[in-house]
Design a protein around this motif. Structure first.
Motif, PDB file in Angstrom:
ATOM      1  N   GLU A   1      -6.617  -1.367  -4.893  1.00  0.00           N
ATOM      2  CA  GLU A   1      -7.726  -0.793  -4.128  1.00  0.00           C
ATOM      3  C   GLU A   1      -7.984   0.656  -4.538  1.00  0.00           C
ATOM      4  O   GLU A   1      -9.142   1.086  -4.609  1.00  0.00           O
ATOM      5  CB  GLU A   1      -7.449  -0.897  -2.632  1.00  0.00           C
ATOM      6  N   HIS A   2      -6.934   1.403  -4.830  1.00  0.00           N
ATOM      7  CA  HIS A   2      -7.105   2.800  -5.253  1.00  0.00           C
ATOM      8  C   HIS A   2      -7.955   2.882  -6.527  1.00  0.00           C
ATOM      9  O   HIS A   2      -8.906   3.663  -6.592  1.00  0.00           O
ATOM     10  CB  HIS A   2      -5.742   3.452  -5.478  1.00  0.00           C
ATOM     11  N   VAL A   3      -7.617   2.087  -7.528  1.00  0.00           N
ATOM     12  CA  VAL A   3      -8.378   2.124  -8.780  1.00  0.00           C
ATOM     13  C   VAL A   3      -9.828   1.710  -8.525  1.00  0.00           C
ATOM     14  O   VAL A   3     -10.758   2.325  -9.049  1.00  0.00           O
ATOM     15  CB  VAL A   3      -7.720   1.237  -9.863  1.00  0.00           C
ATOM     16  N   ARG A   4     -10.034   0.695  -7.710  1.00  0.00           N
ATOM     17  CA  ARG A   4     -11.405   0.261  -7.407  1.00  0.00           C
ATOM     18  C   ARG A   4     -12.200   1.400  -6.753  1.00  0.00           C
ATOM     19  O   ARG A   4     -13.355   1.634  -7.093  1.00  0.00           O
ATOM     20  CB  ARG A   4     -11.384  -0.976  -6.523  1.00  0.00           C
ATOM     21  N   GLN A   5     -11.574   2.122  -5.822  1.00  0.00           N
ATOM     22  CA  GLN A   5     -12.248   3.243  -5.162  1.00  0.00           C
ATOM     23  C   GLN A   5     -12.542   4.366  -6.152  1.00  0.00           C
ATOM     24  O   GLN A   5     -13.608   4.984  -6.101  1.00  0.00           O
ATOM     25  CB  GLN A   5     -11.420   3.758  -3.997  1.00  0.00           C
TER      26      GLN A   5
END
Length: 176
Positions: free
Chosen positions: A116-120
């Protein structure tokens, strides 16, 4: 002819040291996220399929065990944006210690959170920042190139994890 020969080395040095912003390829975010999500989902599915008692397994002495490989990927999903793109890991997460996680539930939480961090990061970064120059392993590169390195790194360890799984009798869920 002689002045050109003297000028050529100078031009080569200038070309090698000049850094210019380089725009990301068209549709970079969409294509990156498509590839990243596909690989990361496989990584998480494989981590879920691996029995917890195999998380400490390693193919040889001195080689990263299963849990460490999974946690290593989670770590670098935070590391690359922080070190080369100026996007810090979420508050309260000590990204430098996450590779020590060994329990299946902790490792899965790490993988999901880093996904989720990379997607954000990718959704929130401006075109200008994607094009901005940064350092990656001592080279000047556009920041979008850091994301390509992140994907290449993860896929390298996905292949390693598939081999680990098969050595432990686990068939990757997407290939059953």
């Amino acid at each position: 002819m002689r002045p050109i020969r003297l000028l050529l080395p100078l031009l080569l040095v200038l070309a090698a040291t000049e850094v210019r912003a380089q725009a990301a390829p068209p549709n970079f975010r969409d294509e990156f996220l498509r590839q990243f999500n596909n690989s990361m989902i496989k990584f998480i599915e494989l981590a879920e399929a691996m029995p917890e008692d195999r998380y400490a397994w390693s193919p040889a002495e001195g080689v990263m065990p299963v849990a460490r490989v999974y946690a290593h990927v989670g770590h670098y999903n935070y590391y690359y944006p922080a070190s080369s793109m100026g996007v810090a890991a979420p508050r309260g997460l000590d990204a430098d210690s996450v590779e020590n996680r060994a329990r299946k539930a902790e490792v899965l939480d790490l993988l999901r959170g880093s996904h989720e961090h990379v997607r954000q990061v990718v959704r929130g970064i401006s075109d200008e920042q994607l094009a901005a120059t940064t350092k990656l392993y001592g080279r000047d590169v556009p920041q979008w190139s850091v994301l390509l390195q992140l994907l290449a790194h993860m896929n390298e360890h996905l292949g390693q994890s598939i081999a680990y799984a098969r050595m432990n009798g686990v068939v990757p869920p997407w290939s059953q």
